[in-house]
Design a protein around this motif. Sequence first.
Motif, PDB file in Angstrom:
ATOM      1  N   SER A  76       0.819  -1.205   0.000  1.00 62.01           N
ATOM      2  CA  SER A  76       0.000   0.000   0.000  1.00 62.01           C
ATOM      3  C   SER A  76       0.864   1.270   0.000  1.00 62.01           C
ATOM      4  O   SER A  76       0.594   2.218  -0.730  1.00 62.01           O
ATOM      5  CB  SER A  76      -0.930  -0.001   1.214  1.00 62.01           C
ATOM      6  N   ALA A  77       1.908   1.263   0.823  1.00 63.51           N
ATOM      7  CA  ALA A  77       2.809   2.426   0.876  1.00 63.51           C
ATOM      8  C   ALA A  77       3.561   2.586  -0.434  1.00 63.51           C
ATOM      9  O   ALA A  77       3.760   3.712  -0.907  1.00 63.51           O
ATOM     10  CB  ALA A  77       3.796   2.272   2.032  1.00 63.51           C
ATOM     11  N   ARG A  78       3.980   1.473  -1.040  1.00 65.52           N
ATOM     12  CA  ARG A  78       4.687   1.555  -2.327  1.00 65.52           C
ATOM     13  C   ARG A  78       3.772   2.093  -3.422  1.00 65.52           C
ATOM     14  O   ARG A  78       4.185   2.907  -4.241  1.00 65.52           O
ATOM     15  CB  ARG A  78       5.253   0.191  -2.710  1.00 65.52           C
ATOM     16  N   VAL A  79       2.516   1.629  -3.439  1.00 69.95           N
ATOM     17  CA  VAL A  79       1.554   2.116  -4.430  1.00 69.95           C
ATOM     18  C   VAL A  79       1.312   3.602  -4.227  1.00 69.95           C
ATOM     19  O   VAL A  79       1.339   4.383  -5.182  1.00 69.95           O
ATOM     20  CB  VAL A  79       0.228   1.319  -4.364  1.00 69.95           C
ATOM     21  N   GLN A  80       1.095   4.015  -2.983  1.00 74.51           N
ATOM     22  CA  GLN A  80       0.866   5.431  -2.714  1.00 74.51           C
ATOM     23  C   GLN A  80       2.055   6.267  -3.171  1.00 74.51           C
ATOM     24  O   GLN A  80       1.882   7.298  -3.819  1.00 74.51           O
ATOM     25  CB  GLN A  80       0.595   5.681  -1.238  1.00 74.51           C
ATOM     26  N   HIS A  81       3.250   5.834  -2.845  1.00 73.00           N
ATOM     27  CA  HIS A  81       4.453   6.570  -3.242  1.00 73.00           C
ATOM     28  C   HIS A  81       4.553   6.654  -4.771  1.00 73.00           C
ATOM     29  O   HIS A  81       4.827   7.728  -5.321  1.00 73.00           O
ATOM     30  CB  HIS A  81       5.700   5.905  -2.657  1.00 73.00           C
ATOM     31  N   ALA A  82       4.337   5.544  -5.460  1.00 76.70           N
ATOM     32  CA  ALA A  82       4.425   5.538  -6.928  1.00 76.70           C
ATOM     33  C   ALA A  82       3.380   6.452  -7.558  1.00 76.70           C
ATOM     34  O   ALA A  82       3.675   7.199  -8.502  1.00 76.70           O
ATOM     35  CB  ALA A  82       4.269   4.111  -7.451  1.00 76.70           C
ATOM     36  N   VAL A  83       2.172   6.413  -7.039  1.00 78.41           N
ATOM     37  CA  VAL A  83       1.094   7.241  -7.595  1.00 78.41           C
ATOM     38  C   VAL A  83       1.351   8.716  -7.293  1.00 78.41           C
ATOM     39  O   VAL A  83       1.202   9.576  -8.178  1.00 78.41           O
ATOM     40  CB  VAL A  83      -0.280   6.762  -7.073  1.00 78.41           C
ATOM     41  N   HIS A  84       1.745   9.049  -6.073  1.00 78.90           N
ATOM     42  CA  HIS A  84       2.061  10.444  -5.740  1.00 78.90           C
ATOM     43  C   HIS A  84       3.200  10.966  -6.604  1.00 78.90           C
ATOM     44  O   HIS A  84       3.134  12.089  -7.109  1.00 78.90           O
ATOM     45  CB  HIS A  84       2.440  10.560  -4.262  1.00 78.90           C
ATOM     46  N   THR A  85       4.224  10.149  -6.786  1.00 75.46           N
ATOM     47  CA  THR A  85       5.358  10.553  -7.626  1.00 75.46           C
ATOM     48  C   THR A  85       4.893  10.778  -9.058  1.00 75.46           C
ATOM     49  O   THR A  85       5.272  11.767  -9.695  1.00 75.46           O
ATOM     50  CB  THR A  85       6.473   9.488  -7.572  1.00 75.46           C
ATOM     51  N   ALA A  86       4.063   9.895  -9.564  1.00 74.92           N
ATOM     52  CA  ALA A  86       3.538  10.050 -10.924  1.00 74.92           C
ATOM     53  C   ALA A  86       2.748  11.344 -11.071  1.00 74.92           C
ATOM     54  O   ALA A  86       2.900  12.063 -12.072  1.00 74.92           O
ATOM     55  CB  ALA A  86       2.662   8.846 -11.281  1.00 74.92           C
ATOM     56  N   VAL A  87       1.924  11.656 -10.093  1.00 73.80           N
ATOM     57  CA  VAL A  87       1.140  12.903 -10.151  1.00 73.80           C
ATOM     58  C   VAL A  87       2.076  14.107 -10.201  1.00 73.80           C
ATOM     59  O   VAL A  87       1.910  14.993 -11.041  1.00 73.80           O
ATOM     60  CB  VAL A  87       0.169  13.018  -8.952  1.00 73.80           C
ATOM     61  N   ARG A  88       3.058  14.145  -9.317  1.00 76.83           N
ATOM     62  CA  ARG A  88       3.977  15.293  -9.284  1.00 76.83           C
ATOM     63  C   ARG A  88       4.755  15.422 -10.593  1.00 76.83           C
ATOM     64  O   ARG A  88       4.896  16.521 -11.133  1.00 76.83           O
ATOM     65  CB  ARG A  88       4.920  15.178  -8.085  1.00 76.83           C
ATOM     66  N   GLU A  89       5.259  14.309 -11.108  1.00 79.12           N
ATOM     67  CA  GLU A  89       6.023  14.355 -12.357  1.00 79.12           C
ATOM     68  C   GLU A  89       5.150  14.786 -13.529  1.00 79.12           C
ATOM     69  O   GLU A  89       5.564  15.638 -14.332  1.00 79.12           O
ATOM     70  CB  GLU A  89       6.630  12.971 -12.656  1.00 79.12           C
TER      71      GLU A  89
END
Length: 179
Positions: free
Chosen positions: A8-21
């Motif tokens: 769950s934490a990895r998914v959240q991190h990946a999705v947040h990073t994708a949004v910012r990028e």
Amino acid sequence: MVRPGGRSARVQHAVHTAVRELEAEVGRDALTVPLVAARAGVTPSTIYRRWRDLQQLLSDVAVERLRPDAAPEDRGDLASDLEAWAEQFLDEMASPPGRAYIRDALLGDPDGSNAGQCSAYAAEQVGVVLARAAERGEKAPDVESVIDHVIAPMMYRILFRPGRLDASYARRLVADLLA
């Protein structure tokens, strides 16, 4: 139950990073759930299951961006510490990105939990300043008084009357509180 550091934490991190990028690359208006999902390496249904829609995802990202990076600066006395913190808070929140984060945090927040989290961030920072003052033997107001007399007026003006927001305004609010 969510495991810290788990999937769950990895998914959240990946999705947040994708949004910012993607926000930096294509702009906010071009963001879509499928675009974010593809960049994050998850399916759109993963995003919809966790965040329900793009606005709630943007709200979650905004709350994370509003989290302070460091403890407030220690300048040696309550007035200086609180002034420095209030000036920085106002500068960050009143900036165009800060306003966008505030707007996103509130728009995707049907139950008020994001607003509560943002408030908790500010209260925690103020608590650090006040605890330092107490350790130095200074008389200090409580956290709620700082929220009512410094943070709340700044947030009102940021949201509804954005003209003439500068460091002197923040300093005046602190001086009035401490008088």
